[in-house]
Write a protein that holds these residues in place. Structure first.
Motif, PDB file in Angstrom:
ATOM      1  N   ARG A  35      35.736  60.215  21.290  1.00 57.51           N
ATOM      2  CA  ARG A  35      35.253  61.366  22.061  1.00 57.51           C
ATOM      3  C   ARG A  35      33.760  61.604  21.828  1.00 57.51           C
ATOM      4  O   ARG A  35      33.051  62.045  22.729  1.00 57.51           O
ATOM      5  N   ALA A  36      33.260  61.299  20.628  1.00 54.98           N
ATOM      6  CA  ALA A  36      31.816  61.411  20.366  1.00 54.98           C
ATOM      7  C   ALA A  36      31.050  60.410  21.219  1.00 54.98           C
ATOM      8  O   ALA A  36      30.004  60.747  21.792  1.00 54.98           O
ATOM      9  N   HIS A  37      31.594  59.210  21.355  1.00 56.18           N
ATOM     10  CA  HIS A  37      30.967  58.203  22.220  1.00 56.18           C
ATOM     11  C   HIS A  37      31.051  58.636  23.685  1.00 56.18           C
ATOM     12  O   HIS A  37      30.100  58.420  24.449  1.00 56.18           O
ATOM     13  N   ASP A  38      32.164  59.238  24.090  1.00 57.02           N
ATOM     14  CA  ASP A  38      32.303  59.760  25.458  1.00 57.02           C
ATOM     15  C   ASP A  38      31.229  60.806  25.735  1.00 57.02           C
ATOM     16  O   ASP A  38      30.596  60.799  26.796  1.00 57.02           O
ATOM     17  N   ALA A  39      31.029  61.706  24.777  1.00 56.29           N
ATOM     18  CA  ALA A  39      30.031  62.765  24.944  1.00 56.29           C
ATOM     19  C   ALA A  39      28.634  62.173  25.051  1.00 56.29           C
ATOM     20  O   ALA A  39      27.857  62.551  25.931  1.00 56.29           O
ATOM     21  N   ALA A  40      28.322  61.228  24.178  1.00 58.64           N
ATOM     22  CA  ALA A  40      26.996  60.597  24.208  1.00 58.64           C
ATOM     23  C   ALA A  40      26.800  59.831  25.508  1.00 58.64           C
ATOM     24  O   ALA A  40      25.711  59.857  26.098  1.00 58.64           O
ATOM     25  N   GLY A  41      27.850  59.156  25.975  1.00 60.05           N
ATOM     26  CA  GLY A  41      27.742  58.408  27.223  1.00 60.05           C
ATOM     27  C   GLY A  41      27.536  59.313  28.422  1.00 60.05           C
ATOM     28  O   GLY A  41      26.791  58.980  29.352  1.00 60.05           O
TER      29      GLY A  41
END
Length: 109
Positions: A35-41
């Motif tokens: 989810r952190a990668h989703d947010a950054a993306g």
């Protein structure tokens, strides 16, 4: 008590857990990392704190959807509607005025 290393948002953290819960904690950390990668993306380059904040919000949204799909109540009540709060304040003021009127109209002993 066990200590394991997890990686979230490209940063390594050492986290303590009960013996036997290591794999469960690794799975939870993988969800937060995803989810952190989703947010950054979705939002571009974010500072670590903001990335983790948005990851937490995404996970909370996921949880809310699951709870509502299962018919479970939201554990945190929504904030009160400002219009309802204003109506209650007006009603309270009217009740106070009414009480004052009654006190003035009642003969004293």
């Amino acid at each position: 008590m066990a200590n394991i290393d997890v990686e979230i948002g490209g940063r390594r953290y050492t986290v303590a857990c009960k013996d036997g819960e290591e794999e469960h904690l690794r799975n939870l950390a993988a969800t937060v990392d995803r989810r952190a990668h989703d947010a950054a993306g979705a939002l571009g380059n974010l500072p670590e704190t903001r990335q983790l904040l948005f990851a937490a919000l995404l996970i909370a949204d996921d949880l809310k959807e699951v709870r509502s799909g299962m018919g479970l109540p939201d554990p945190v009540p929504p904030p009160p509607d400002p219009a309802v709060a204003e109506a209650l304040e007006r009603l309270a003021a009217r009740m106070e005025n009414f009480a004052e009127t009654l006190e003035r109209a009642t003969p004293s002993d």
